[in-house]
Each structure stands twice: as structure tokens, then as C-alpha cells.
Design a protein around this motif. Structure first.
Motif, mmCIF file in Angstrom:
data_model
loop_
_atom_site.group_PDB
_atom_site.id
_atom_site.type_symbol
_atom_site.label_atom_id
_atom_site.label_comp_id
_atom_site.label_asym_id
_atom_site.label_seq_id
_atom_site.Cartn_x
_atom_site.Cartn_y
_atom_site.Cartn_z
ATOM 1 N N MET A 169 0.860 -1.189 0.000
ATOM 2 C CA MET A 169 0.000 0.000 0.000
ATOM 3 C C MET A 169 0.891 1.232 0.000
ATOM 4 S SD MET A 169 -3.199 -0.877 2.506
ATOM 5 C CE MET A 169 -4.035 0.617 1.954
ATOM 6 N N ARG A 170 1.182 1.740 -1.177
ATOM 7 C CA ARG A 170 2.132 2.835 -1.315
ATOM 8 C C ARG A 170 1.465 4.178 -1.016
ATOM 9 N NH1 ARG A 170 5.211 1.086 -6.955
ATOM 10 N NH2 ARG A 170 5.956 -0.953 -6.216
ATOM 11 N N GLY A 171 2.307 5.143 -0.687
ATOM 12 C CA GLY A 171 1.814 6.490 -0.413
ATOM 13 C C GLY A 171 1.779 6.769 1.072
ATOM 14 N N ASP A 172 2.092 8.010 1.442
ATOM 15 C CA ASP A 172 2.146 8.327 2.861
ATOM 16 C C ASP A 172 0.778 8.351 3.511
ATOM 17 O OD1 ASP A 172 1.294 10.488 1.481
ATOM 18 O OD2 ASP A 172 2.533 11.967 2.521
ATOM 19 N N THR A 173 -0.301 8.391 2.719
ATOM 20 C CA THR A 173 -1.647 8.392 3.298
ATOM 21 C C THR A 173 -2.331 7.034 3.188
ATOM 22 O OG1 THR A 173 -2.647 9.110 1.204
ATOM 23 C CG2 THR A 173 -1.944 10.833 2.738
ATOM 24 N N ALA A 174 -1.618 6.018 2.695
ATOM 25 C CA ALA A 174 -2.246 4.710 2.496
ATOM 26 C C ALA A 174 -2.738 4.119 3.812
ATOM 27 C CB ALA A 174 -1.252 3.758 1.826
ATOM 28 N N GLY A 175 -1.899 4.187 4.847
ATOM 29 C CA GLY A 175 -2.307 3.659 6.144
ATOM 30 C C GLY A 175 -3.502 4.400 6.710
ATOM 31 N N ARG A 176 -3.510 5.721 6.557
ATOM 32 C CA ARG A 176 -4.623 6.524 7.066
ATOM 33 C C ARG A 176 -5.922 6.193 6.333
ATOM 34 N NH1 ARG A 176 -3.646 12.778 6.870
ATOM 35 N NH2 ARG A 176 -4.027 12.405 4.653
ATOM 36 N N LYS A 177 -5.831 5.962 5.020
ATOM 37 C CA LYS A 177 -7.023 5.608 4.258
ATOM 38 C C LYS A 177 -7.568 4.254 4.689
ATOM 39 C CE LYS A 177 -5.898 8.269 0.091
ATOM 40 N NZ LYS A 177 -5.589 8.214 -1.352
#
Length: 421
Positions: free
Chosen positions: A271-279
Motif C-alpha cells: 500500500m504505497r503512499g504516505d496516506t495509504a495507512g490513514r485511508k
């Protein structure tokens, strides 16, 4: 008071008027069952009141759109807040058109909650007016987005009528296997709507409580000039308790919630991207909160939601609902085709130098178009009517909502500027 303040007041006024109109529609539909004196006169009277109030709400919504447009200098569809607000307004426009044609008061009982839900969803996102990024500074913004939203609004009316048909036609007392399967899928559709409500409730609840969790995420980059690795620290802020933490990050500040002082697990590396975990964390909270809301409703009603709603539709002709659903989709399809595909590809060629790039939002727009193409083909050539057509109308709008909501929350792409904060 400037245009921005007027737009905010108009948005809230529209929301409250829609809520009041929904109550009036409920009174119009249910009141005739407990009034002993002239129930038809009661329904006609409250039907006029309901339509007047919902029309005033639509007028206020149009004021919001016009004043925000005047303040920003561009049509207000450039981020998630503006687009979802515009979509809810167009759903009310489509509902008003269909209501004037068919005069079915019960449509308001289902159309108003959908518009209210989408407005509440819009309010979750940042509401500040921001200058357009270069790729959005085009006349095609007006054409592509507004036509796509207009087409989707008629799909929404088709969904409403299709769901009403199923609630009217499905036998919720059936015990055979096909009957149980029909009941399960109707209930799953209603549960999916409750999930969106769960997202809204969870975001607003923790926002009101001022919840915040901060993570420091280390990102390694390669400096090509000196051929050395360098580490950049990015801060990721959560406004919901972190069940899922960002990949390869350390908590800096986490407010305890129900004994939770650290994430249960980190977002997977794919899950790439710095907001992936937040999403992902947001999706999990939406499912959890929605499930709790659903169970509470089941506990209060002591029956399934479908069984509770079905009796209210006994007096309506299912053939009328089937006709409304088909006509709404038939109106929306060519509008959506022009807005979401034809003009979108022209704009993509101007903005990015290609007509098609397999961006997630582009792919799901195509899936939506293919689905409704199949619906109209089956309806016209194979005689798909009634229950089969209604299931397709319901499933089609679930595809639309995943394109609008799921793609923004789960998948990153060129359309991520739509405002998933």
C-alpha cells in the motif's frame, strides 16, 4: 458578509431544509395510515408542503453553488467537498424533475436521505477555497465534472426507485432458498448505505472530540548528484484512532482511546503512499461504526431493515417504480457518457497529453459506463424488467459510489487531488 460566508450559510440552510422536507414526506406517507379523516386529502396536503420545503432547500443549495462560484471564480467541483455537494444538489434536481413527472410522494422518503447523506459526507472534507492546480484550469472542468455529476444524479434516482421496487416486491417472510437470498442482498444493500453513515459519524465524532495521532514516517531518497542516500521525515496526522499505522513509521503522539496507545498493525508495504495507512484506517473505522449502527437499528426495530421498510411501500404500484428507475437511468446515461468519458478524454489529452492512461478513476468510470450500457441493452433487447432490472439499477449505483468514494479512499491516482484529506 462576503460570498464565502453566504455560501456556508446557504449550504447549512439547504441541509436543514432537506431534513425538514424528509420529515414532511414521512408524515405525508405514514400519516394517512393513522388519520381517520380523509387520508387522501392528508397525503395531498403534506405532499405539497413536502415538495415546497424540498424545493426551498434546492433553491438554497443553488445559492450555495452560485455564491461559492462567485467567490472562487470557478465552478465549485474542484475538490471532494465541492464535488459531493454539487452531486447532492444534482440529485435533488433529478428528483424534482422525476417528481414533477410522476408525482410519487414516497420517492421523497428515499431521495431526501440520500441527498442528506451525501451532503454530510461532503462536510467531512476540508471546506477551504483553494486556487486551482494547473491541470484544472480549463473550460473542460465545467463540462466534464458537471455533466458527469448530472448523469450520476439520475443514476441515483434510478437506484432509489429500484431499491423501492425490491422492498415492495421481495417477500421478506419467505423461507425458501431463493427468497432468503433476495432478502440477504436487499439487507446487504441497506447495510452498505449504513457503512457510509458510519464513516460520517466516526469522522465527526472524533473531530468534535479533537482527537489526533501523529506519526513520523522515514522515507529514503537517493541524491543523484552525490550518489548518497538521504532520509526525509514526514509527519502523518490521523484524526481517527490508529488501528492501522503508516508503513515504516514511529508514533510521535497518540491520544489514548479505549486503552489503545499504539496501532494494532502497520499498513502493508504494497500500500504505497504516505496516506495509504490513514485511508485503510478510515475504511476500517467506517465498517466498525457502520456495523454498530446497523446492529443498533436491528435491536431497536427487532427485525431486518428491509422487513421494517417494506410495509410502507404496499400501496405503491411496483410497475411505476420500475418505469421510474428505467427512465431515470435512460436520461442519465447519455449525459454521463458525454461528461465522464467523451469530454473527460478530451480534457485528459489537453492536460496530460493522452486520451487514456488507466488511472483508477478512469478505469472505474469506464466500468460504470459499461455496466449501465449492459443494463440498457438487457432492458431493451432481452426484456429485463421488474426485479432483475431493479437489481441491476441498485448494483450500478453501488459501482458509482465506489468510483466516487472507494477509489478516493483506497486507491491513489491522478484524481487524488479530489480532496481525500
Amino acid at each position: 458578509m462576503n460570498f464565502l460566508e453566504i455560501s456556508r450559510v446557504a449550504f447549512m440552510s439547504a441541509f436543514l431544509l432537506y431534513c425538514a422536507a424528509f420529515i414532511c414526506y414521512v408524515v405525508a406517507v405514514t400519516g394517512k395510515t393513522w388519520r381517520n379523516r380523509d387520508p387522501e386529502r392528508h397525503e395531498a396536503k403534506w405532499g405539497r408542503i413536502s415538495f415546497t420545503v424540498s424545493s426551498l432547500g434546492l433553491l438554497s443549495h443553488l445559492v450555495y453553488c452560485g455564491t461559492r462560484w462567485a467567490y472562487s471564480g470557478h465552478v465549485p467541483v474542484s475538490n471532494m467537498y465541492e464535488f459531493m455537494s454539487f452531486l447532492s444538489m444534482m440529485i435533488m434536481v433529478a428528483f424534482t424533475v422525476v417528481f414533477i413527472i410522476y408525482r410519487k410522494i414516497l420517492l421523497g422518503v428515499f431521495a431526501l436521505p440520500l441527498a442528506i447523506l451525501i451532503m454530510a459526507y461532503a462536510a467531512v472534507f476540508p471546506q477551504d477555497v483553494q486556487p486551482l492546480i494547473p491541470s484544472l484550469r480549463s473550460i473542460w472542468l465545467y463540462i466534464h465534472v458537471t455533466l458527469a455529476a448530472t448523469g450520476e444524479s439520475f443514476f441515483a434516482v434510478g437506484f432509489i426507485a429500484g431499491l423501492m421496487y425490491l422492498l415492495r416486491a421481495v417477500d421478506f417472510s419467505a423461507t425458501d432458498r431463493p427468497g432468503r437470498r433476495q432478502k440477504w442482498w436487499v439487507e446487504f444493500t441497506l447495510f452498505s448505505i449504513i457503512i457510509v453513515m458510519g464513516f460520517i459519524v466516526s469522522v465527526f465524532a472524533f473531530r468534535a472530540a479533537g482527537y489526533e495521532a501523529v506519526f513520523v514516517q522515514n522515507q529514503t531518497t537517493i541524491d543523484s548528484q552525490v550518489e548518497q542516500d538521504s532520509t526525509i521525515e514526514d509527519k502523518v496526522i490521523y484524526n481517527l484512532p490508529p488501528i492501522v499505522g503508516p508503513h515504516q513509521s514511529e508514533p510521535e503522539q497518540i491520544q489514548p482511546f479505549l486503552g489503545m496507545t499504539k496501532p494494532i498493525f502497520d499498513a502493508p508495504s504494497w500500500m504505497r503512499g504516505d496516506t495509504a495507512g490513514r485511508k485503510l484506517n478510515t475504511v476500517i473505522w467506517a465498517i466498525l461504526t457502520g456495523t454498530v449502527l446497523y446492529l443498533l437499528l436491528r435491536l431497536i426495530l427487532r427485525k431486518s431493515l428491509g422487513s421494517a421498510l417494506s410495509p410502507a411501500l404496499r400501496a405503491i404500484d411496483p410497475d411505476d417504480l420500475d418505469e421510474i428507475s428505467y427512465r431515470a437511468i435512460a436520461i442519465g446515461f447519455p449525459i454521463f457518457t458525454l461528461g465522464a468519458l467523451v469530454f473527460a478524454m478530451i480534457w485528459a489529452q489537453q492536460a496530460w497529453g493522452r486520451f487514456w492512461g488507466w488511472d483508477p478513476k478512469e478505469v472505474w468510470a469506464l466500468i460504470t459506463w459499461l455496466f449501465y450500457s449492459a443494463y440498457l441493452h438487457l432492458r431493451l433487447s432481452r426484456g429485463f424488467q421488474g426485479r432483475k432490472a431493479s437489481w441491476l439499477a441498485v448494483l450500478g449505483f453501488l459501482v458509482v459510489m465506489f468510483t466516487l468514494v472507494g477509489v478516493n479512499l483506497i486507491i491513489a491516482g491522478l484524481h487524488s487531488y479530489a480532496g481525500t484529506d
